[in-house]
Design a protein around this motif. Structure first.
Motif, PDB file in Angstrom:
ATOM      1  N   UNK A  31     -37.836  17.517 -17.357  1.00 44.28           N
ATOM      2  CA  UNK A  31     -39.164  16.907 -17.257  1.00 44.28           C
ATOM      3  C   UNK A  31     -39.215  15.486 -17.814  1.00 44.28           C
ATOM      4  N   UNK A  32     -38.063  14.935 -18.166  1.00 44.81           N
ATOM      5  CA  UNK A  32     -38.025  13.539 -18.560  1.00 44.81           C
ATOM      6  C   UNK A  32     -38.220  13.255 -20.031  1.00 44.81           C
ATOM      7  N   UNK A  33     -37.988  14.235 -20.879  1.00 42.90           N
ATOM      8  CA  UNK A  33     -38.054  13.980 -22.322  1.00 42.90           C
ATOM      9  C   UNK A  33     -36.830  13.170 -22.710  1.00 42.90           C
ATOM     10  N   UNK A  34     -37.022  11.892 -23.045  1.00 42.46           N
ATOM     11  CA  UNK A  34     -35.921  10.979 -23.305  1.00 42.46           C
ATOM     12  C   UNK A  34     -36.195  10.189 -24.593  1.00 42.46           C
ATOM     13  N   UNK A  35     -35.881  10.750 -25.736  1.00 47.49           N
ATOM     14  CA  UNK A  35     -36.044   9.968 -26.972  1.00 47.49           C
ATOM     15  C   UNK A  35     -35.242   8.673 -26.903  1.00 47.49           C
ATOM     16  N   UNK A  36     -35.889   7.571 -27.235  1.00 46.88           N
ATOM     17  CA  UNK A  36     -35.208   6.284 -27.165  1.00 46.88           C
ATOM     18  C   UNK A  36     -34.135   6.202 -28.248  1.00 46.88           C
ATOM     19  N   UNK A  37     -32.997   5.585 -27.911  1.00 46.31           N
ATOM     20  CA  UNK A  37     -31.935   5.452 -28.915  1.00 46.31           C
ATOM     21  C   UNK A  37     -32.385   4.581 -30.080  1.00 46.31           C
ATOM     22  N   UNK A  38     -31.991   4.968 -31.269  1.00 45.79           N
ATOM     23  CA  UNK A  38     -32.224   4.181 -32.472  1.00 45.79           C
ATOM     24  C   UNK A  38     -30.945   3.425 -32.784  1.00 45.79           C
ATOM     25  N   UNK A  39     -31.012   2.113 -32.766  1.00 47.63           N
ATOM     26  CA  UNK A  39     -29.836   1.306 -33.062  1.00 47.63           C
ATOM     27  C   UNK A  39     -29.476   1.357 -34.531  1.00 47.63           C
ATOM     28  N   UNK A  40     -28.213   1.634 -34.826  1.00 48.72           N
ATOM     29  CA  UNK A  40     -27.765   1.739 -36.213  1.00 48.72           C
ATOM     30  C   UNK A  40     -27.411   0.390 -36.806  1.00 48.72           C
ATOM     31  N   UNK A  41     -27.117  -0.583 -35.954  1.00 48.17           N
ATOM     32  CA  UNK A  41     -26.923  -1.939 -36.438  1.00 48.17           C
ATOM     33  C   UNK A  41     -25.515  -2.300 -36.844  1.00 48.17           C
ATOM     34  N   UNK A  42     -24.796  -1.369 -37.438  1.00 49.66           N
ATOM     35  CA  UNK A  42     -23.447  -1.703 -37.893  1.00 49.66           C
ATOM     36  C   UNK A  42     -22.618  -0.445 -38.038  1.00 49.66           C
ATOM     37  N   UNK A  43     -21.302  -0.627 -38.071  1.00 46.62           N
ATOM     38  CA  UNK A  43     -20.409   0.495 -38.308  1.00 46.62           C
ATOM     39  C   UNK A  43     -20.584   1.044 -39.722  1.00 46.62           C
ATOM     40  N   UNK A  44     -21.043   0.202 -40.639  1.00 46.06           N
ATOM     41  CA  UNK A  44     -21.258   0.666 -42.004  1.00 46.06           C
ATOM     42  C   UNK A  44     -22.310   1.753 -42.082  1.00 46.06           C
ATOM     43  N   UNK A  45     -23.388   1.604 -41.286  1.00 44.28           N
ATOM     44  CA  UNK A  45     -24.425   2.625 -41.268  1.00 44.28           C
ATOM     45  C   UNK A  45     -23.879   3.929 -40.714  1.00 44.28           C
ATOM     46  N   UNK A  46     -23.115   3.837 -39.629  1.00 45.71           N
ATOM     47  CA  UNK A  46     -22.528   5.039 -39.044  1.00 45.71           C
ATOM     48  C   UNK A  46     -21.563   5.695 -40.016  1.00 45.71           C
ATOM     49  N   UNK A  47     -20.782   4.883 -40.718  1.00 47.44           N
ATOM     50  CA  UNK A  47     -19.855   5.435 -41.709  1.00 47.44           C
ATOM     51  C   UNK A  47     -20.625   6.161 -42.805  1.00 47.44           C
ATOM     52  N   UNK A  48     -21.733   5.555 -43.260  1.00 43.02           N
ATOM     53  CA  UNK A  48     -22.530   6.171 -44.321  1.00 43.02           C
ATOM     54  C   UNK A  48     -23.120   7.495 -43.877  1.00 43.02           C
ATOM     55  N   UNK A  49     -23.392   7.612 -42.572  1.00 40.43           N
ATOM     56  CA  UNK A  49     -23.986   8.846 -42.060  1.00 40.43           C
ATOM     57  C   UNK A  49     -23.085  10.047 -42.283  1.00 40.43           C
ATOM     58  N   UNK A  50     -21.782   9.843 -42.335  1.00 47.42           N
ATOM     59  CA  UNK A  50     -20.857  10.944 -42.554  1.00 47.42           C
ATOM     60  C   UNK A  50     -20.990  11.532 -43.957  1.00 47.42           C
ATOM     61  N   UNK A  51     -21.585  10.782 -44.852  1.00 43.89           N
ATOM     62  CA  UNK A  51     -21.679  11.227 -46.236  1.00 43.89           C
ATOM     63  C   UNK A  51     -23.119  11.473 -46.684  1.00 43.89           C
ATOM     64  N   UNK A  52     -24.079  11.157 -45.829  1.00 45.35           N
ATOM     65  CA  UNK A  52     -25.485  11.354 -46.187  1.00 45.35           C
ATOM     66  C   UNK A  52     -25.836  12.839 -46.138  1.00 45.35           C
ATOM     67  N   UNK A  53     -26.551  13.340 -47.121  1.00 47.22           N
ATOM     68  CA  UNK A  53     -26.941  14.748 -47.105  1.00 47.22           C
ATOM     69  C   UNK A  53     -27.942  15.029 -45.991  1.00 47.22           C
ATOM     70  N   UNK A  54     -27.832  16.207 -45.415  1.00 48.49           N
ATOM     71  CA  UNK A  54     -28.758  16.664 -44.381  1.00 48.49           C
ATOM     72  C   UNK A  54     -28.699  15.812 -43.125  1.00 48.49           C
ATOM     73  N   UNK A  55     -27.620  15.055 -42.961  1.00 47.09           N
ATOM     74  CA  UNK A  55     -27.396  14.230 -41.782  1.00 47.09           C
ATOM     75  C   UNK A  55     -26.045  14.618 -41.192  1.00 47.09           C
TER      76      UNK A  55
END
Length: 324
Positions: free
Chosen positions: A228-252
């Motif tokens: 039915x077209x439910x398409x959450x827009x992508x959230x830009x993380x901005x940098x590889x550092x944010x993505x790297x931090x996500x591996x260690x963030x609790x509940x993420x």
């Protein structure tokens, strides 16, 4: 033990509803220093106490929100509130639930998903409007969005939300604040609301298109949302550092997200705006009311044009003074 619902009117001692994956990742990327407890970086700590003045302001804001809901004449509404300041990600609203009042003799409550820190599991919880609004980090300013639905969809959503068996069948065993909307591995608070709407509005027999001989309730809901077209827009993380931090963030978690999204430094996450955009596009008769407050006033806007930053009233908005 399977997921279960907290009793209506109860107040969990340690519950996490205001955090989204973007918020937690943002804290990690910014190096925010929060006191650690049980490996959660303080995300499960009790909220900081607020002054009597701030509490009075928030209670008066809650009273106006209840008046708006009362005046709608409806028994259910999609309701969202702001929480942590996520403006750097272009996000105002972080947490959504369903405002319910099936009995006119009883007050409004918000049925929502909480992550209960004491039990390390998600639960469903009914909370009064004041408590729902208290889950914000900045008591000096806040935003609330209410979406009212046309009668057929409103009635169906109310029935489904009040059906405890269906509501619990849609509740995942594992919580992730940044859960991918089309995976059943995890779930966040807003995704539970999306799947509840799908269960309420999907026509009979649509489950056969879910791609499985015996799809689960969550698989059926997600298949319908996608179709039915439910398409959450992508959230830009901005940098590889944010993505790297996500591996260690609790509940993420990142293991449920498509690899192509991660390579593109983005995540698709169900946020309140995702739900509202879906409803607005699918149900032309849906109405939106947005409220905000600062230290001086409450502003009420009717319509789909969002309020700007700073809680400033436009020519057609209602402005209600708050005494100093």
């Amino acid at each position: 033990m399977p997921p279960a619902a907290l009793p209506a009117g109860a107040r969990p001692r340690q519950a996490l509803a205001r955090w989204t994956g973007i918020a937690a990742i943002g804290l990690a990327a910014l190096g925010v220093d929060t006191p650690a407890r049980a490996g959660t970086w303080g995300l499960c700590d009790a909220p900081a106490p607020i002054s009597a003045t701030d509490q009075d302001r928030m209670l008066r804001f809650a009273a106006v929100v209840k008046q708006v809901l009362d005046a709608s004449g409806q028994r259910v509404a999609l309701i969202s509130r702001s929480g942590l300041d996520l403006s750097r990600f272009g996000v105002r609203y972080s947490h959504a639930g369903l405002a319910l009042r099936p009995d006119a003799a009883k007050p409004w409550s918000v049925r929502q998903l909480y992550y209960t820190c004491d039990e390390s599991r998600p639960r469903l919880f009914d909370q009064g409007i004041p408590g729902f609004l208290m889950g914000r980090d900045d008591p000096s300013q806040g935003y609330v969005s209410i979406v009212l639905l046309p009668a057929p969809q409103s009635d169906a959503l109310e029935r489904t939300a009040l059906d405890q068996r269906t509501a619990l069948e849609l509740l995942a065993a594992d919580y992730s604040a940044n859960a991918y909307p089309f995976s059943t591995r995890y779930q966040n608070c807003n995704q539970w609301v999306a799947e509840l709407m799908a269960s309420a509005w999907a026509p009979a027999g649509s489950a056969d298109r879910a791609g499985s001989t015996q799809p689960s309730p969550r698989e059926r809901a997600q298949a319908w949302l996608r179709s039915e077209g439910f398409r959450p827009e992508p959230i830009g993380l901005g940098s590889h550092g944010v993505l790297f931090a996500a591996h260690f963030a609790p509940l993420v978690h990142v293991d449920d997200h498509p690899r192509d999204d991660l390579y593109a430094l983005q995540m698709r996450v169900s946020l309140p705006t995702s739900l509202e955009t879906f409803v607005h596009g699918r149900l032309p008769g849906a109405e939106r009311i947005e409220l905000c407050h600062d230290r001086r006033k409450i502003v009420v806007r009717r319509g789909w044009q969002a309020l700007g930053p700073g809680c400033e009233a436009g020519p057609q908005d209602d402005s209600i003074p708050l005494d100093p």
